[in-house]
Write a protein that holds these residues in place. Structure first.
Motif, PDB file in Angstrom:
ATOM      1  N   GLY A 154      15.005   3.937  -4.198  1.00 43.60           N
ATOM      2  CA  GLY A 154      14.304   4.882  -3.345  1.00 43.60           C
ATOM      3  C   GLY A 154      14.280   4.500  -1.872  1.00 43.60           C
ATOM      4  N   LEU A 155      15.010   3.477  -1.492  1.00 43.25           N
ATOM      5  CA  LEU A 155      14.998   3.033  -0.105  1.00 43.25           C
ATOM      6  C   LEU A 155      16.420   3.121   0.424  1.00 43.25           C
ATOM      7  N   ASP A 156      16.553   3.456   1.699  1.00 47.46           N
ATOM      8  CA  ASP A 156      17.882   3.737   2.234  1.00 47.46           C
ATOM      9  C   ASP A 156      18.709   2.504   2.579  1.00 47.46           C
ATOM     10  N   THR A 200       9.735   0.304 -14.540  1.00 44.73           N
ATOM     11  CA  THR A 200      10.497  -0.659 -13.741  1.00 44.73           C
ATOM     12  C   THR A 200       9.575  -1.776 -13.272  1.00 44.73           C
ATOM     13  N   VAL A 201       9.858  -3.005 -13.707  1.00 41.45           N
ATOM     14  CA  VAL A 201       8.993  -4.120 -13.325  1.00 41.45           C
ATOM     15  C   VAL A 201       9.563  -4.911 -12.151  1.00 41.45           C
ATOM     16  N   CYS A 202      10.848  -4.699 -11.866  1.00 36.76           N
ATOM     17  CA  CYS A 202      11.472  -5.486 -10.807  1.00 36.76           C
ATOM     18  C   CYS A 202      12.706  -4.735 -10.323  1.00 36.76           C
ATOM     19  N   ALA A 203      12.923  -4.717  -9.008  1.00 37.98           N
ATOM     20  CA  ALA A 203      14.048  -3.958  -8.487  1.00 37.98           C
ATOM     21  C   ALA A 203      14.542  -4.595  -7.198  1.00 37.98           C
ATOM     22  N   GLN A 208      -3.128   0.282  -3.850  1.00 37.26           N
ATOM     23  CA  GLN A 208      -2.892  -1.109  -3.450  1.00 37.26           C
ATOM     24  C   GLN A 208      -2.343  -1.809  -4.674  1.00 37.26           C
ATOM     25  N   PHE A 209      -1.121  -2.318  -4.567  1.00 38.61           N
ATOM     26  CA  PHE A 209      -0.540  -3.066  -5.677  1.00 38.61           C
ATOM     27  C   PHE A 209       0.085  -4.326  -5.095  1.00 38.61           C
ATOM     28  N   HIS A 210       0.585  -5.193  -5.973  1.00 40.56           N
ATOM     29  CA  HIS A 210       1.052  -6.495  -5.493  1.00 40.56           C
ATOM     30  C   HIS A 210       2.505  -6.733  -5.875  1.00 40.56           C
ATOM     31  N   GLN A 211       3.206  -7.338  -4.979  1.00 42.63           N
ATOM     32  CA  GLN A 211       4.603  -7.686  -5.256  1.00 42.63           C
ATOM     33  C   GLN A 211       4.824  -9.176  -5.030  1.00 42.63           C
ATOM     34  N   VAL A 212       5.770  -9.710  -5.787  1.00 40.67           N
ATOM     35  CA  VAL A 212       6.412 -10.965  -5.413  1.00 40.67           C
ATOM     36  C   VAL A 212       7.787 -10.549  -4.919  1.00 40.67           C
ATOM     37  N   THR A 222      16.315  11.957  -9.758  1.00 39.25           N
ATOM     38  CA  THR A 222      15.233  12.874 -10.109  1.00 39.25           C
ATOM     39  C   THR A 222      14.642  12.543 -11.477  1.00 39.25           C
ATOM     40  N   LYS A 223      13.312  12.759 -11.591  1.00 39.94           N
ATOM     41  CA  LYS A 223      12.693  12.537 -12.894  1.00 39.94           C
ATOM     42  C   LYS A 223      12.472  13.873 -13.607  1.00 39.94           C
ATOM     43  N   ASN A 224      12.922  14.977 -13.009  1.00 38.26           N
ATOM     44  CA  ASN A 224      12.750  16.300 -13.602  1.00 38.26           C
ATOM     45  C   ASN A 224      13.674  16.480 -14.822  1.00 38.26           C
ATOM     46  N   MET A 226       9.135  -7.649  -7.421  1.00 40.44           N
ATOM     47  CA  MET A 226       8.598  -7.247  -8.718  1.00 40.44           C
ATOM     48  C   MET A 226       7.161  -6.799  -8.585  1.00 40.44           C
ATOM     49  N   GLY A 227       6.779  -5.901  -9.476  1.00 36.22           N
ATOM     50  CA  GLY A 227       5.429  -5.363  -9.483  1.00 36.22           C
ATOM     51  C   GLY A 227       4.538  -6.241 -10.343  1.00 36.22           C
ATOM     52  N   VAL A 228       3.599  -6.924  -9.693  1.00 34.92           N
ATOM     53  CA  VAL A 228       2.762  -7.893 -10.408  1.00 34.92           C
ATOM     54  C   VAL A 228       1.893  -7.206 -11.463  1.00 34.92           C
ATOM     55  N   GLU A 229       1.262  -6.052 -11.108  1.00 36.77           N
ATOM     56  CA  GLU A 229       0.392  -5.375 -12.077  1.00 36.77           C
ATOM     57  C   GLU A 229       1.162  -4.993 -13.346  1.00 36.77           C
ATOM     58  N   ARG A 230       2.389  -4.518 -13.158  1.00 36.25           N
ATOM     59  CA  ARG A 230       3.167  -4.093 -14.333  1.00 36.25           C
ATOM     60  C   ARG A 230       3.516  -5.295 -15.206  1.00 36.25           C
ATOM     61  N   LEU A 231       3.884  -6.408 -14.583  1.00 35.47           N
ATOM     62  CA  LEU A 231       4.207  -7.598 -15.381  1.00 35.47           C
ATOM     63  C   LEU A 231       2.968  -8.120 -16.106  1.00 35.47           C
ATOM     64  N   PHE A 239       0.837  -1.205   0.000  1.00 31.65           N
ATOM     65  CA  PHE A 239       0.000   0.000   0.000  1.00 31.65           C
ATOM     66  C   PHE A 239       0.870   1.253   0.000  1.00 31.65           C
ATOM     67  N   ARG A 240       0.663   2.118  -0.982  1.00 36.53           N
ATOM     68  CA  ARG A 240       1.384   3.395  -1.002  1.00 36.53           C
ATOM     69  C   ARG A 240       0.424   4.476  -1.484  1.00 36.53           C
ATOM     70  N   HIS A 241       0.443   5.604  -0.784  1.00 32.67           N
ATOM     71  CA  HIS A 241      -0.443   6.699  -1.143  1.00 32.67           C
ATOM     72  C   HIS A 241       0.212   7.522  -2.243  1.00 32.67           C
TER      73      HIS A 241
HETATM   74  P1  ATP Z   1       8.854   3.603  -8.790  1.00 28.33           P
HETATM   75  O1  ATP Z   1      10.152   4.264  -9.067  1.00 28.33           O
HETATM   76  O2  ATP Z   1       8.113   3.138 -10.028  1.00 28.33           O
HETATM   77  O3  ATP Z   1       7.986   4.381  -7.848  1.00 28.33           O
HETATM   78  P2  ATP Z   1       9.869   2.110  -6.548  1.00 28.33           P
HETATM   79  O4  ATP Z   1      11.339   2.270  -6.624  1.00 28.33           O
HETATM   80  O5  ATP Z   1       9.097   2.966  -5.605  1.00 28.33           O
HETATM   81  O6  ATP Z   1       9.219   2.230  -8.014  1.00 28.33           O
HETATM   82  P3  ATP Z   1      10.112  -0.474  -5.266  1.00 28.33           P
HETATM   83  O7  ATP Z   1       9.875  -0.009  -3.897  1.00 28.33           O
HETATM   84  O8  ATP Z   1      11.474  -0.851  -5.670  1.00 28.33           O
HETATM   85  O9  ATP Z   1       9.494   0.584  -6.303  1.00 28.33           O
HETATM   86  O10 ATP Z   1       9.121  -1.707  -5.564  1.00 28.33           O
HETATM   87  C1  ATP Z   1       9.455  -2.756  -6.469  1.00 28.33           C
HETATM   88  C2  ATP Z   1       8.508  -2.806  -7.635  1.00 28.33           C
HETATM   89  O11 ATP Z   1       7.167  -2.725  -7.212  1.00 28.33           O
HETATM   90  C3  ATP Z   1       8.648  -1.655  -8.605  1.00 28.33           C
HETATM   91  O12 ATP Z   1       9.704  -1.873  -9.484  1.00 28.33           O
HETATM   92  C4  ATP Z   1       7.322  -1.682  -9.319  1.00 28.33           C
HETATM   93  O13 ATP Z   1       7.312  -2.694 -10.323  1.00 28.33           O
HETATM   94  C5  ATP Z   1       6.383  -2.077  -8.220  1.00 28.33           C
HETATM   95  N1  ATP Z   1       5.700  -0.892  -7.664  1.00 28.33           N
HETATM   96  C6  ATP Z   1       6.187   0.018  -6.774  1.00 28.33           C
HETATM   97  N2  ATP Z   1       5.260   0.950  -6.475  1.00 28.33           N
HETATM   98  C7  ATP Z   1       4.141   0.617  -7.184  1.00 28.33           C
HETATM   99  C8  ATP Z   1       2.817   1.163  -7.293  1.00 28.33           C
HETATM  100  N3  ATP Z   1       2.450   2.247  -6.596  1.00 28.33           N
HETATM  101  N4  ATP Z   1       1.933   0.551  -8.119  1.00 28.33           N
HETATM  102  C9  ATP Z   1       2.273  -0.552  -8.818  1.00 28.33           C
HETATM  103  N5  ATP Z   1       3.493  -1.125  -8.753  1.00 28.33           N
HETATM  104  C10 ATP Z   1       4.423  -0.555  -7.948  1.00 28.33           C
END
Ligand code: ATP
Ligand code: MG
Length: 428
Positions: A260-262, A281-284, A125-129, A210-212, A307-312, A113-115
């Motif tokens: 994006g995480l420390d 980004t589908v997986c990180a 609400q999105f899904h990860q493996v 940055t995405k700017n 990995m982000g299930v919705e994106r895959l 869950f991320r706002h």
């Molecule tokens: P982004 O740069 O796209 O915000 P992130 O670096 O915040 O991604 P991670 O925390 O690394 O993402 O999460 C791993 C994966 O989960 C991401 O690569 C992406 O595929 C998926 N993901 C992250 N946030 C979301 C979201 N809000 N909705 C759908 N999928 C997401």
């Protein structure tokens, strides 16, 4: 009349057509994980809020603005819907002393869950493996995690997902780089946007992410961490790359990949596609050797990815990989008292033999029931009238390839269907 209640923005229902694709995806993912010896772990969706601020970092997008946090009204405890899985997994590993004696290869799946602002590929609400390995210090596991990705894309029939890797070195190396970065950005303060100015002293490394578009040139010319790395960090990075080259996995080094995480150190990587617009980004993932210690456990090297299930799934659908709706083997239509009492027993008998059966519910004429049987895509209709029922028989009607309808004893029915299904398999 008041408006009907809708789902929360950015939190989606997954309807049957789509959910069948999810299940197929989950089956492939499970057998892929088994192929690498990873074991499941199931974790709570709600965790104490300090877990995330300590693990992910106070000055990150997630903790600063994306978390669904609330206070438990019964005991005042600050709680958060998990925005990712690694923190909870590390908490569980520490709490149950999992990684004390031998290394662990673990995975989990489920909602996060991320706002954020909802858009294609970005939901609240999105899904990860998620895949995590604890107790391995060398570059071999980092490489294993990367190879796993490559194999999964292949198993899913996906192409065009490219690999970017980088190294974040160790804390002392980052500290030297950080000091130089601050000096560089200070000297170019007039080119920084508001976000970057805010981060300049708290988290300057994140400015590189940055995405700017207006800041791309500035960021491209910034001092590079790799120039501050000592021999051990360099050797680890080279070790990962050696394995990727040996196995033949193409990659590019992206010095601006900082995540994006420390909690990361040394290897970080992302799998990226151009086919999903900005949400590519589908997986990180990467290495996070400090996290177990930081959360109070015994220092344990660790790395993982999510990995982000919705994106895959969006990629799979775009590639035309949507399977036909799953059909049952037979649809039972019935009319009359005796028939309607026999029908559930016939259905259960067929299921005893391993067949998938839809039993017509809700009555209606034979004609309207047969329409439903046709629409179900089942290869057979089983027709039961009182006539058949009183004789202990049913009529078996092939629906797809124009075979003859025939009467058959209830006890012979399962075998007859199974035989026809086997014959069809042989022909195709
Ligand atoms: P982004 O740069 O796209 O915000 P992130 O670096 O915040 O991604 P991670 O925390 O690394 O993402 O999460 C791993 C994966 O989960 C991401 O690569 C992406 O595929 C998926 N993901 C992250 N946030 C979301 C979201 N809000 N909705 C759908 N999928 C997401
Ligand atoms: Mg994000």
């Amino acid at each position: 009349m008041s408006r009907n209640i809708q789902s929360v923005r950015g939190m989606n229902d997954i309807l049957p057509d789509e959910a069948e694709l999810w299940e197929r995806f989950e089956e492939i993912v499970r057998s892929w994980l088994k192929g690498y010896g990873y074991r499941p772990i199931r974790l709570p969706i709600v965790e104490p809020t300090p877990l995330f601020s300590r693990a992910i970092g106070e000055v990150t997008d997630i903790v600063e603005k994306e978390m669904y946090s609330f206070v438990d009204s019964l005991n005042g405890e600050p709680l958060t819907l998990r925005p990712e899985g690694t923190a909870g997994c590390v908490r569980a590993v520490i709490q149950h002393s999992l990684a004390g004696e031998r290394p662990q290869r673990l995975y989990y799946t489920g909602p996060m869950f991320r706002h954020e602002r909802p858009q294609k590929g970005r939901y609240r609400q999105f899904h990860q493996v998620g895949v995590e390995a604890f107790g391995f210090a060398g570059p071999d596991v980092d490489a294993e995690h990367i190879l796993m990705g490559a194999r999964l894309w292949d198993d899913l029939g996906l192409d065009g997902i490219r690999l970017e890797i980088n190294t974040l070195g160790q804390a002392e190396e980052r500290a030297r780089h950080r000091a130089e970065l601050i000096t560089y950005f200070e000297a170019n303060a007039e080119l920084l946007d508001e976000d970057a100015r805010r981060r300049l002293h708290s988290n300057p490394l994140r400015i590189l992410d940055t995405k700017n578009p207006a800041m791309q040139e500035l960021v491209a010319a910034a001092p590079k961490l790799i120039d501050h790395l000592g021999p051990e960090s360099l050797a680890h990075f080279e070790g990962v790359q050696q394995i990727l080259r040996d196995v033949g996995i193409p990659y590019t080094i992206n010095p601006r990949l900082v995540r994006g995480l420390d909690y990361y150190n040394l290897t970080v990587f992302e799998w990226v596609t151009d086919r999903l617009g900005a949400q590519g980004t589908v997986c990180a993932g990467g290495r996070y050797d400090g996290l177990v210690g930081q959360l109070g456990g015994k220092a344990t090297p660790a790395c993982g990815f999510a990995m982000g299930v919705e994106r895959l799934l969006a990629l799979i659908s775009d590639a035309g990989g949507v399977p036909a709706p799953v059909a049952v083997d037979a649809y039972i239509v019935h009319q009359g008292d005796a028939a309607s009492r026999l029908a559930p027993r016939v259905a259960e008998g067929l299921r005893d033999q391993g067949l998938d059966v839809l039993l017509h519910c809700g009555g209606g004429s034979f004609k309207s029931q047969m329409k439903k049987a046709d629409a179900s895509a089942a290869p057979f209709a089983i027709i039961i009238g009182d006539d058949e029922a009183n004789a202990g028989e049913v009529s078996l009607k092939p629906l797809r390839d124009g075979g003859e309808q025939k009467r058959i004893g209830v006890d012979l029915l399962a075998d007859a269907i199974i035989q026809c299904l086997l014959d069809d398999e042989d022909e195709s």
